[in-house]
Design an enzyme around this catalytic site. Structure first.
Site, PDB file in Angstrom:
ATOM      1  N   THR A   1      -3.370  14.002   6.413  1.00  0.00           N
ATOM      2  CA  THR A   1      -3.809  13.569   5.787  1.00  0.00           C
ATOM      3  C   THR A   1      -5.400  13.077   6.061  1.00  0.00           C
ATOM      4  O   THR A   1      -5.898  13.400   6.893  1.00  0.00           O
ATOM      5  CB  THR A   1      -3.855  12.079   5.124  1.00  0.00           C
ATOM      6  OG1 THR A   1      -2.904  11.815   4.562  1.00  0.00           O
ATOM      7  CG2 THR A   1      -4.972  11.109   4.460  1.00  0.00           C
TER       8      THR A   1
ATOM      9  N   GLN B   1       3.678  11.659   7.497  1.00  0.00           N
ATOM     10  CA  GLN B   1       2.550  12.078   7.632  1.00  0.00           C
ATOM     11  C   GLN B   1       1.763  11.265   8.516  1.00  0.00           C
ATOM     12  O   GLN B   1       1.731   9.989   8.719  1.00  0.00           O
ATOM     13  CB  GLN B   1       2.339  10.885   5.627  1.00  0.00           C
ATOM     14  CG  GLN B   1       1.288  11.123   5.687  1.00  0.00           C
ATOM     15  CD  GLN B   1      -0.361   9.687   6.017  1.00  0.00           C
ATOM     16  OE1 GLN B   1       1.233   8.735   6.101  1.00  0.00           O
ATOM     17  NE2 GLN B   1      -1.076   9.271   5.878  1.00  0.00           N
TER      18      GLN B   1
ATOM     19  N   HIS C   1      -4.303  11.644  -3.840  1.00  0.00           N
ATOM     20  CA  HIS C   1      -4.090  10.176  -3.270  1.00  0.00           C
ATOM     21  C   HIS C   1      -3.147   8.762  -3.804  1.00  0.00           C
ATOM     22  O   HIS C   1      -3.630   7.654  -4.170  1.00  0.00           O
ATOM     23  CB  HIS C   1      -4.978   9.720  -2.177  1.00  0.00           C
ATOM     24  CG  HIS C   1      -4.497   8.860  -1.043  1.00  0.00           C
ATOM     25  ND1 HIS C   1      -4.602   9.695   0.010  1.00  0.00           N
ATOM     26  CD2 HIS C   1      -4.575   7.152  -0.308  1.00  0.00           C
ATOM     27  CE1 HIS C   1      -3.723   8.760   0.507  1.00  0.00           C
ATOM     28  NE2 HIS C   1      -3.538   7.756   0.465  1.00  0.00           N
TER      29      HIS C   1
ATOM     30  N   ILE D   1       3.779   6.195   1.543  1.00  0.00           N
ATOM     31  CA  ILE D   1       2.973   5.475   1.293  1.00  0.00           C
ATOM     32  C   ILE D   1       3.636   4.404   2.661  1.00  0.00           C
ATOM     33  O   ILE D   1       4.125   3.938   2.905  1.00  0.00           O
ATOM     34  CB  ILE D   1       3.707   4.946   0.045  1.00  0.00           C
ATOM     35  CG1 ILE D   1       3.854   5.519  -0.775  1.00  0.00           C
ATOM     36  CG2 ILE D   1       2.969   3.496  -0.727  1.00  0.00           C
ATOM     37  CD1 ILE D   1       4.370   5.295  -2.358  1.00  0.00           C
TER      38      ILE D   1
ATOM     39  N   SER E   1       4.724   7.082   6.648  1.00  0.00           N
ATOM     40  CA  SER E   1       3.240   7.397   7.257  1.00  0.00           C
ATOM     41  C   SER E   1       3.231   6.521   8.377  1.00  0.00           C
ATOM     42  O   SER E   1       4.108   5.862   8.953  1.00  0.00           O
ATOM     43  CB  SER E   1       2.913   6.004   5.964  1.00  0.00           C
ATOM     44  OG  SER E   1       1.713   5.543   6.569  1.00  0.00           O
TER      45      SER E   1
ATOM     46  N   ARG F   1     -10.840   0.011  -3.961  1.00  0.00           N
ATOM     47  CA  ARG F   1      -9.722  -0.594  -4.816  1.00  0.00           C
ATOM     48  C   ARG F   1     -10.149  -2.302  -5.409  1.00  0.00           C
ATOM     49  O   ARG F   1      -9.644  -3.429  -4.690  1.00  0.00           O
ATOM     50  CB  ARG F   1      -8.470  -0.010  -3.964  1.00  0.00           C
ATOM     51  CG  ARG F   1      -8.083   1.014  -3.527  1.00  0.00           C
ATOM     52  CD  ARG F   1      -7.355   1.114  -2.185  1.00  0.00           C
ATOM     53  NE  ARG F   1      -6.829   2.632  -2.479  1.00  0.00           N
ATOM     54  CZ  ARG F   1      -7.076   3.216  -0.788  1.00  0.00           C
ATOM     55  NH1 ARG F   1      -5.178   2.028  -1.087  1.00  0.00           N
ATOM     56  NH2 ARG F   1      -6.609   4.099  -0.651  1.00  0.00           N
TER      57      ARG F   1
ATOM     58  N   LYS G   1      -2.801  17.862   3.872  1.00  0.00           N
ATOM     59  CA  LYS G   1      -2.102  16.891   2.419  1.00  0.00           C
ATOM     60  C   LYS G   1      -4.371  15.807   2.043  1.00  0.00           C
ATOM     61  O   LYS G   1      -4.622  15.379   2.765  1.00  0.00           O
ATOM     62  CB  LYS G   1      -1.171  15.255   3.027  1.00  0.00           C
ATOM     63  CG  LYS G   1      -1.395  14.464   1.674  1.00  0.00           C
ATOM     64  CD  LYS G   1       0.537  13.674   2.667  1.00  0.00           C
ATOM     65  CE  LYS G   1      -0.536  12.807   1.518  1.00  0.00           C
ATOM     66  NZ  LYS G   1      -0.926  11.645   0.816  1.00  0.00           N
TER      67      LYS G   1
ATOM     68  N   TYR H   1      -2.201   9.591  10.022  1.00  0.00           N
ATOM     69  CA  TYR H   1      -4.023   9.565   9.596  1.00  0.00           C
ATOM     70  C   TYR H   1      -4.506   9.686  11.517  1.00  0.00           C
ATOM     71  O   TYR H   1      -3.574   9.090  12.174  1.00  0.00           O
ATOM     72  CB  TYR H   1      -4.040   7.923   9.398  1.00  0.00           C
ATOM     73  CG  TYR H   1      -3.615   7.345   7.658  1.00  0.00           C
ATOM     74  CD1 TYR H   1      -4.203   8.310   7.645  1.00  0.00           C
ATOM     75  CD2 TYR H   1      -2.911   7.410   7.589  1.00  0.00           C
ATOM     76  CE1 TYR H   1      -4.339   8.037   5.832  1.00  0.00           C
ATOM     77  CE2 TYR H   1      -2.854   6.787   5.397  1.00  0.00           C
ATOM     78  CZ  TYR H   1      -3.331   7.164   4.947  1.00  0.00           C
ATOM     79  OH  TYR H   1      -3.323   6.975   4.110  1.00  0.00           O
TER      80      TYR H   1
ATOM     81  N   ARG I   1       4.748   5.767  -6.728  1.00  0.00           N
ATOM     82  CA  ARG I   1       4.897   4.011  -6.411  1.00  0.00           C
ATOM     83  C   ARG I   1       6.299   3.997  -7.586  1.00  0.00           C
ATOM     84  O   ARG I   1       6.623   2.572  -6.759  1.00  0.00           O
ATOM     85  CB  ARG I   1       3.369   4.206  -7.093  1.00  0.00           C
ATOM     86  CG  ARG I   1       2.970   4.048  -7.210  1.00  0.00           C
ATOM     87  CD  ARG I   1       1.496   3.250  -8.319  1.00  0.00           C
ATOM     88  NE  ARG I   1      -0.199   3.130  -7.173  1.00  0.00           N
ATOM     89  CZ  ARG I   1      -1.183   4.523  -8.119  1.00  0.00           C
ATOM     90  NH1 ARG I   1      -0.562   5.579  -7.832  1.00  0.00           N
ATOM     91  NH2 ARG I   1      -2.305   4.494  -7.342  1.00  0.00           N
TER      92      ARG I   1
END
Length: 408
Positions: A172, A144, A265, A94, A122, A181, A241, A146, A320
Site C-alpha cells: 500500500t 496487503q 482507498h 480491509i 490486511s 475521516r 496498491k 503496510y 465495504r
C-alpha cells in the site's frame, strides 16, 4: 447471535443473505455493528466527495448492448497469475474484520473460498495469517502490506505470510498517513479487537492499537528501492496498491512491480481525488498488459465489475459490502455478497454476448461524462439519522473509546 470481546459486541451470524442488491446491506448492518465501528467502515475522508463519486463515476461509462450474438450461459471463470478462480470479483483488504464478526478474517476467507474468489488479508487483520490459511487451505490468497519503519517487523510479516502460502504481497502506497475521516473523530473510534501482527510483535502492548498508533508505526517514506527490498526479502511477487495516475504506474513498473492495483482507498485518503474508474483507462493503456491490474473503489454493481474489466482491469475488488455481509451472515454472508455481484455480472454478459471474462475485456464501452452528484456526505450531521439501538449492537457496560462504540 452476539459475542462480547471486552464488552465490544461481535456478530456471530452464519447464514445466507437474501439480497436484492448490495446497497441494502449498508443500512442493515447498523443492527449488529456498534456506531463507532460502523462509521469506521462506512465513512470516507473530509466531505466524502471522492467516496460518493467512486460509485457515481461509473455512469461516465456505458455498456453497449449487443444483439444476435447466438450465445447463452456466460461463464465467470478466470485465470489470474496461474490461479484458477470462479469469479473476477475478489476480496479487497480491509483492517480489523473483528469489528464486523467474531470470526473476523477467518470467516471472510471461508466465504471467499466458497465463492471461488481471491481473498486478501490486511497487515492490520485480527486473525493470524496461519489461522486464515487453515480456514481454506487450498484457496488462493494475497497479503496487503503496510510497510513498517521497523524492518524486523517487516521480516516477521514476510516469513509468516510466505510460510502460510500467500501468493503475493500488495504494497500500500496511498495511505502513508490517515485521511481526515470526520466520522471517526465524532465517534472517537479506536480498534476494539487486537491486531495479530502487532500483538505477536509487541506482546501485551499490541492490544487494541489505535488508528494513530498504526499509522505512526508505518513508513511515511516509500520509494522504488523499498519495492526491490520487499521482493528480495519476501521472495514473493509485489503489487503496488494505490496507483491513480499514469506517471506512478510507469514508476511502479520501473521499480519491478509484478502488478498494479488501481485504487484511491475507497475515498478514505484524499477527498477531491478522481474516481478510480475515471483513471483506469489511461493507466491500463500505459501498463499495456505487461503486468496484471487489480481495480477497486466504489464497486456496488455487477455492471461496475463489467465496466472495470472492459476498461482494463483483470480482477475487480470489493470492500465495504462484503464487510457488511460478514456482519449480517458471517462466511455465508460474504459468499452471498459475491454471488450477488456474479448474478448481476452474468446478466450483463448475456446481454452483450460475452461468453467469457476475456470477452468482457473486449466489450464495447461508450464514454459520456454525465455530471456526478454534489450532495452532502452521508455522514454529514445534516443527513445522519439517529443510530438504531438493538440488543446486538450495544456494549455490555459503559466502556471508553476502545469499545469502538460512540461516546454520544
Amino acid at each position: 447471535m452476539t459475542y462480547y470481546y471486552n464488552g465490544f459486541p461481535q456478530s456471530e451470524h452464519d447464514e445466507k443473505l437474501n439480497l436484492i442488491n448490495v446497497d441494502q446491506l449498508e443500512e442493515d448492518a447498523k443492527r449488529v455493528i456498534p456506531e463507532g465501528a460502523y462509521y469506521y467502515i462506512a465513512s470516507g475522508a473530509e466531505n466524502e466527495w471522492t467516496w460518493r463519486n467512486n460509485t457515481a463515476a461509473f455512469n461516465h461509462y456505458q455498456i453497449v448492448p449487443r444483439a444476435l450474438t447466438d450465445m447463452e450461459d456466460p461463464q465467470l471463470d478466470t485465470e489470474f497469475m496461474g490461479m484458477k478462480l470462479k469469479t473476477p470479483v475478489m476480496i479487497a483488504p480491509i483492517a480489523c474484520h473483528g469489528i464486523a464478526h467474531k470470526d473476523a478474517e477467518v470467516a471472510t476467507q471461508k466465504g471467499a473460498a466458497a465463492a471461488g474468489a481471491l481473498f486478501s488479508s490486511s497487515t492490520y487483520a485480527n486473525k493470524s495469517v496461519e489461522d486464515i490459511a487453515a480456514a481454506a487451505p487450498d484457496a488462493p490468497r494475497f497479503f496487503q502490506l503496510y510497510l513498517s519503519k521497523d524492518w524486523n517487523f517487516n521480516k516477521m510479516v514476510f516469513d509468516a505470510v510466505k510460510k502460510a502460502g500467500y501468493k503475493a504481497i500488495m504494497l500500500t502506497v496511498d495511505a502513508l498517513v490517515s485521511g481526515y475521516r470526520e466520522a471517526n473523530l465524532r465517534t472517537e473510534f479506536t480498534y476494539p479487537v487486537p491486531l495479530d501482527f502487532f500483538t505477536r510483535y509487541l506482546g501485551a502492548k499490541g492490544e487494541g492499537q489505535s488508528v494513530a498508533q498504526m499509522y505512526a508505526a508505518s513508513a511515511q517514506k516509500i520509494g522504488p528501492k523499498d519495492v526491490a527490498r520487499i521482493k528480495e526479502e519476501s521472495g514473493l511477487p509485489v503489487f503496488i496498491k494505490g496507483i491513480t495516475c499514469v506517471e506512478d504506474a510507469y514508476k511502479a513498473l520501473g521499480a519491478g512491480a509484478d502488478g498494479i492495483y488501481v485504487t484511491n482507498h475507497g475515498g478514505r485518503e484524499i477527498d477531491g481525488s478522481p474516481a478510480t474508474i475515471d483513471v483506469l483507462p489511461d493507466i491500463a493503456k500505459a501498463v499495456n498488459h505487461r503486468v496484471p491490474i487489480i481495480f477497486d473503489s466504489g464497486v456496488r454493481r455487477g455492471s461496475h465489475v463489467f465496466k472495470a474489466l472492459a476498461l482494463g482491469a483483470d480482477l475487480v475488488a470489493i470492500g465495504r459490502p462484503y464487510l457488511y455481509g460478514l456482519a449480517l451472515g458471517g462466511a455465508k454472508g460474504v459468499e452471498s455478497v459475491i454471488e450477488q455481484y456474479n448474478k448481476e455480472l452474468k446478466i450483463d454478459m448475456q446481454l452483450t454476448g460475452c461468453k467469457t471474462i476475456d470477452d468482457v475485456k473486449k466489450a464495447k464501452i461508450m464514454h459520456i461524462n454525465y455530471t456526478a452528484d454534489n450532495l452532502p456526505s452521508n455522514t454529514d450531521p445534516s443527513r445522519m439519522k439517529p443510530y438504531p439501538v438493538t440488543s446486538e449492537n450495544q456494549p455490555k457496560e459503559d466502556l471508553d473509546a476502545t469499545s469502538g462504540a460512540s461516546h454520544h
